[in-house]
Design a protein around this motif. Structure first.
Motif, PDB file in Angstrom:
ATOM      1  N   GLN A  63      23.610  28.038 -65.350  1.00  0.00           N
ATOM      2  CA  GLN A  63      22.215  28.337 -65.056  1.00  0.00           C
ATOM      3  C   GLN A  63      22.011  28.390 -63.545  1.00  0.00           C
ATOM      4  O   GLN A  63      22.419  27.459 -62.834  1.00  0.00           O
ATOM      5  N   VAL A  64      21.377  29.452 -63.093  1.00  0.00           N
ATOM      6  CA  VAL A  64      21.126  29.649 -61.665  1.00  0.00           C
ATOM      7  C   VAL A  64      19.681  30.080 -61.464  1.00  0.00           C
ATOM      8  O   VAL A  64      19.181  30.947 -62.189  1.00  0.00           O
ATOM      9  N   LEU A  65      19.035  29.460 -60.502  1.00  0.00           N
ATOM     10  CA  LEU A  65      17.656  29.810 -60.152  1.00  0.00           C
ATOM     11  C   LEU A  65      17.657  30.380 -58.733  1.00  0.00           C
ATOM     12  O   LEU A  65      18.254  29.787 -57.831  1.00  0.00           O
ATOM     13  N   VAL A  66      16.993  31.512 -58.561  1.00  0.00           N
ATOM     14  CA  VAL A  66      16.919  32.157 -57.241  1.00  0.00           C
ATOM     15  C   VAL A  66      15.457  32.353 -56.849  1.00  0.00           C
ATOM     16  O   VAL A  66      14.644  32.828 -57.652  1.00  0.00           O
ATOM     17  N   GLY A  67      15.138  31.969 -55.643  1.00  0.00           N
ATOM     18  CA  GLY A  67      13.805  32.189 -55.100  1.00  0.00           C
ATOM     19  C   GLY A  67      13.885  33.074 -53.868  1.00  0.00           C
ATOM     20  O   GLY A  67      14.807  32.949 -53.062  1.00  0.00           O
ATOM     21  N   VAL A  68      12.919  33.977 -53.735  1.00  0.00           N
ATOM     22  CA  VAL A  68      12.849  34.871 -52.572  1.00  0.00           C
ATOM     23  C   VAL A  68      11.539  34.588 -51.834  1.00  0.00           C
ATOM     24  O   VAL A  68      10.464  34.601 -52.439  1.00  0.00           O
ATOM     25  N   LYS A  69      11.662  34.276 -50.555  1.00  0.00           N
ATOM     26  CA  LYS A  69      10.480  34.060 -49.730  1.00  0.00           C
ATOM     27  C   LYS A  69      10.491  35.032 -48.559  1.00  0.00           C
ATOM     28  O   LYS A  69      11.537  35.326 -47.993  1.00  0.00           O
ATOM     29  N   LEU A  70       9.314  35.511 -48.186  1.00  0.00           N
ATOM     30  CA  LEU A  70       9.196  36.394 -47.031  1.00  0.00           C
ATOM     31  C   LEU A  70       8.345  35.713 -45.964  1.00  0.00           C
ATOM     32  O   LEU A  70       7.233  35.249 -46.249  1.00  0.00           O
ATOM     33  N   GLU A  71       8.896  35.629 -44.771  1.00  0.00           N
ATOM     34  CA  GLU A  71       8.189  35.045 -43.640  1.00  0.00           C
ATOM     35  C   GLU A  71       8.341  35.973 -42.441  1.00  0.00           C
ATOM     36  O   GLU A  71       9.345  36.670 -42.305  1.00  0.00           O
ATOM     37  N   SER A  88      21.237  31.655 -48.784  1.00  0.00           N
ATOM     38  CA  SER A  88      21.807  30.304 -48.805  1.00  0.00           C
ATOM     39  C   SER A  88      21.994  29.874 -50.253  1.00  0.00           C
ATOM     40  O   SER A  88      21.351  30.404 -51.163  1.00  0.00           O
ATOM     41  N   ALA A  89      22.888  28.914 -50.460  1.00  0.00           N
ATOM     42  CA  ALA A  89      23.156  28.422 -51.819  1.00  0.00           C
ATOM     43  C   ALA A  89      23.250  26.911 -51.811  1.00  0.00           C
ATOM     44  O   ALA A  89      23.711  26.303 -50.836  1.00  0.00           O
ATOM     45  N   GLU A  90      22.797  26.315 -52.899  1.00  0.00           N
ATOM     46  CA  GLU A  90      22.866  24.863 -53.039  1.00  0.00           C
ATOM     47  C   GLU A  90      23.338  24.521 -54.436  1.00  0.00           C
ATOM     48  O   GLU A  90      22.825  25.051 -55.423  1.00  0.00           O
ATOM     49  N   PHE A  91      24.335  23.636 -54.513  1.00  0.00           N
ATOM     50  CA  PHE A  91      24.811  23.158 -55.806  1.00  0.00           C
ATOM     51  C   PHE A  91      24.052  21.874 -56.134  1.00  0.00           C
ATOM     52  O   PHE A  91      24.325  20.822 -55.548  1.00  0.00           O
ATOM     53  N   VAL A  92      23.094  21.959 -57.036  1.00  0.00           N
ATOM     54  CA  VAL A  92      22.285  20.802 -57.389  1.00  0.00           C
ATOM     55  C   VAL A  92      23.189  19.726 -58.007  1.00  0.00           C
ATOM     56  O   VAL A  92      23.986  20.025 -58.896  1.00  0.00           O
ATOM     57  N   PRO A  93      23.113  18.478 -57.521  1.00  0.00           N
ATOM     58  CA  PRO A  93      24.032  17.437 -57.996  1.00  0.00           C
ATOM     59  C   PRO A  93      24.064  17.271 -59.515  1.00  0.00           C
ATOM     60  O   PRO A  93      25.109  16.943 -60.075  1.00  0.00           O
ATOM     61  N   THR A  94      22.922  17.488 -60.174  1.00  0.00           N
ATOM     62  CA  THR A  94      22.900  17.312 -61.623  1.00  0.00           C
ATOM     63  C   THR A  94      23.559  18.458 -62.372  1.00  0.00           C
ATOM     64  O   THR A  94      23.697  18.411 -63.592  1.00  0.00           O
ATOM     65  N   ALA A  95      24.001  19.484 -61.654  1.00  0.00           N
ATOM     66  CA  ALA A  95      24.605  20.644 -62.317  1.00  0.00           C
ATOM     67  C   ALA A  95      26.022  20.370 -62.780  1.00  0.00           C
ATOM     68  O   ALA A  95      26.538  21.067 -63.658  1.00  0.00           O
ATOM     69  N   SER A  96      26.660  19.350 -62.196  1.00  0.00           N
ATOM     70  CA  SER A  96      28.039  19.043 -62.563  1.00  0.00           C
ATOM     71  C   SER A  96      28.381  17.647 -62.094  1.00  0.00           C
ATOM     72  O   SER A  96      27.930  17.232 -61.015  1.00  0.00           O
ATOM     73  N   ALA A  98      30.940  16.810 -60.779  1.00  0.00           N
ATOM     74  CA  ALA A  98      31.725  16.965 -59.551  1.00  0.00           C
ATOM     75  C   ALA A  98      30.860  17.254 -58.334  1.00  0.00           C
ATOM     76  O   ALA A  98      31.346  17.197 -57.206  1.00  0.00           O
ATOM     77  N   PHE A  99      29.579  17.575 -58.533  1.00  0.00           N
ATOM     78  CA  PHE A  99      28.686  17.879 -57.415  1.00  0.00           C
ATOM     79  C   PHE A  99      28.121  16.591 -56.838  1.00  0.00           C
ATOM     80  O   PHE A  99      27.731  15.690 -57.572  1.00  0.00           O
ATOM     81  N   GLU A 100      28.034  16.529 -55.529  1.00  0.00           N
ATOM     82  CA  GLU A 100      27.504  15.345 -54.854  1.00  0.00           C
ATOM     83  C   GLU A 100      26.323  15.733 -53.969  1.00  0.00           C
ATOM     84  O   GLU A 100      26.265  16.854 -53.474  1.00  0.00           O
ATOM     85  N   PRO A 101      25.382  14.778 -53.768  1.00  0.00           N
ATOM     86  CA  PRO A 101      24.251  15.073 -52.870  1.00  0.00           C
ATOM     87  C   PRO A 101      24.744  15.308 -51.444  1.00  0.00           C
ATOM     88  O   PRO A 101      25.786  14.798 -51.044  1.00  0.00           O
ATOM     89  N   GLY A 102      23.952  16.071 -50.698  1.00  0.00           N
ATOM     90  CA  GLY A 102      24.310  16.305 -49.310  1.00  0.00           C
ATOM     91  C   GLY A 102      24.189  17.764 -48.950  1.00  0.00           C
ATOM     92  O   GLY A 102      23.775  18.587 -49.773  1.00  0.00           O
ATOM     93  N   PRO A 103      24.528  18.077 -47.726  1.00  0.00           N
ATOM     94  CA  PRO A 103      24.428  19.484 -47.285  1.00  0.00           C
ATOM     95  C   PRO A 103      25.443  20.345 -48.011  1.00  0.00           C
ATOM     96  O   PRO A 103      26.447  19.843 -48.533  1.00  0.00           O
ATOM     97  N   TYR A 146      20.008  28.339 -56.275  1.00  0.00           N
ATOM     98  CA  TYR A 146      20.194  26.970 -56.745  1.00  0.00           C
ATOM     99  C   TYR A 146      21.028  26.987 -58.027  1.00  0.00           C
ATOM    100  O   TYR A 146      20.608  27.571 -59.034  1.00  0.00           O
ATOM    101  N   VAL A 147      22.198  26.362 -57.963  1.00  0.00           N
ATOM    102  CA  VAL A 147      23.032  26.250 -59.162  1.00  0.00           C
ATOM    103  C   VAL A 147      22.536  25.037 -59.944  1.00  0.00           C
ATOM    104  O   VAL A 147      22.663  23.899 -59.486  1.00  0.00           O
ATOM    105  N   LEU A 148      21.943  25.280 -61.113  1.00  0.00           N
ATOM    106  CA  LEU A 148      21.357  24.207 -61.915  1.00  0.00           C
ATOM    107  C   LEU A 148      22.325  23.650 -62.943  1.00  0.00           C
ATOM    108  O   LEU A 148      22.208  22.500 -63.370  1.00  0.00           O
ATOM    109  N   ASP A 149      23.252  24.469 -63.402  1.00  0.00           N
ATOM    110  CA  ASP A 149      24.228  24.024 -64.399  1.00  0.00           C
ATOM    111  C   ASP A 149      25.496  24.838 -64.203  1.00  0.00           C
ATOM    112  O   ASP A 149      25.452  26.070 -64.239  1.00  0.00           O
ATOM    113  N   HIS A 150      26.596  24.158 -63.983  1.00  0.00           N
ATOM    114  CA  HIS A 150      27.858  24.839 -63.679  1.00  0.00           C
ATOM    115  C   HIS A 150      28.721  24.939 -64.938  1.00  0.00           C
ATOM    116  O   HIS A 150      29.359  23.977 -65.346  1.00  0.00           O
ATOM    117  N   GLY A 151      28.687  26.120 -65.523  1.00  0.00           N
ATOM    118  CA  GLY A 151      29.527  26.370 -66.690  1.00  0.00           C
ATOM    119  C   GLY A 151      30.559  27.442 -66.413  1.00  0.00           C
ATOM    120  O   GLY A 151      31.127  28.024 -67.339  1.00  0.00           O
TER     121      GLY A 151
END
Length: 307
Positions: A63-71, A88-96, A98-103, A146-151
């Motif tokens: 599961q992947v969520l993508v947001g587009v913002k214009l500034e 930019s991409a972020e692996f949400v810790p709850t997605a796996s 193996a994922f850890e919080p942080g940059p 945002y990677v919400l679930d890594h399958g």
């Protein structure tokens, strides 16, 4: 900080790996798909009501969520009359596990760069139409993945979500004032984000001597190599990247490219179908349209846009 798709969070025995390769050699997979089949694909557009564009994609268990913002921002010095694209991409810790919080780590950065390269090299967004005051102020298109679930197969799921989000994105209304003052009203859209061409990625893995499309997390942990091919709607290659220690023969690369062109066309057709206004509905340009695949429910804890 995330993880590491290269540090497998699924431990598979050598026997299991040999079994998967033997099945692939017979043209079947452990989840009963054919070698060239994608997993079930579901797309929800405009999932984030406060973003200029967004899409939630479920590709099998991924599961992947993508947001587009214009500034409004400053253009690059070498392209003063063009808008700016930032991915930019972020692996949400709850997605796996193996994922850890942080940059974001190198894997999240690589995912963002692969998507960025396909968009930029293929010219998906017409950035020449994003200059508000040429040389001074342009629209900056922020694409957050945002990677919400890594399958497995994060790249293809992300590219599908990015394209769907961009196709629904709207440019906020703006009014030029005295000097270089600009008033932006994000409650009103001035028009859609200018999209020139559509492109997605198709990921193909080598399992034993077989090529498989859309590898699962389990399959990714045993494939010897993987090739990610950016595919445009006009049948051109928009980018290519190989990972893994294994090799691909010339015939395998040619087969992978041919396969990617065919499957990429199918993915773009599915995205187009998802974005079609439903019969009997009217879509206002000031408010983003919502197109939801039937049977898809919102994630737990996320807003229900159908309510």
């Amino acid at each position: 900080m995330s993880v590491s798709p290269t540090s497998p969070d699924v431990i598979i025995s050598k026997l299991k790996a040999e079994t998967l390769a033997a099945l692939a050699k017979k043209g079947v997979r452990s989840d009963e798909r054919a070698l060239e089949d994608f997993r079930r694909l579901e797309i929800v557009t405009n999932y984030l009501p406060k973003a200029e564009g967004s899409a939630l994609v479920r590709l099998g268990d991924t599961q992947v969520l993508v947001g587009v913002k214009l500034e409004l921002g400053s253009p690059y010095p070498d392209t003063p009359d063009e808008g700016v694209l930032v991915v930019s991409a972020e692996f949400v810790p709850t997605a796996s596990p193996a994922f850890e919080p942080g940059p974001p780590d190198e894997n999240a950065i690589e995912l963002a760069r692969v998507i960025d390269r396909v968009l930029r090299e293929y010219g998906v967004i017409d950035t020449s139409k994003l200059a508000v005051i040429p040389g001074r102020k342009v629209w900056v298109v922020w694409i957050d993945i945002y990677v919400l679930d890594h399958g497995g197969n994060l790249v293809d799921a992300s590219s599908i979500a990015v394209l769907a989000a961009l196709l629904t994105a709207k440019i906020p209304q703006h009014v030029l004032g005295e000097g270089e003052s600009i008033h932006v009203d994000k409650t009103v859209a001035s028009g859609p984000l200018p999209i020139l061409r559509k492109a997605v990625t198709v990921t193909i893995g080598k399992l034993g001597d077989s090529l498989i499309v859309d590898p699962t997390l389990e399959e990714e942990s045993v494939i010897s190599s993987k090739i990610i091919i950016g595919v445009g709607e006009d049948g051109l290659i928009a980018g290519l990247q190989k990972t893994g220690d294994g090799y691909l023969t010339k015939q395998e690369i040619e087969g992978a490219v041919s396969l990617a062109l065919r499957k990429g066309s199918e993915l773009i057709a599915k995205i187009n179908e998802c974005l079609k206004p439903r019969e009997g509905t009217h879509v206002e340009t000031a408010e983003p349209a919502t197109t939801i695949q039937e049977g898809l429910k919102p994630l737990e804890g996320m807003p229900d846009n159908n309510a």
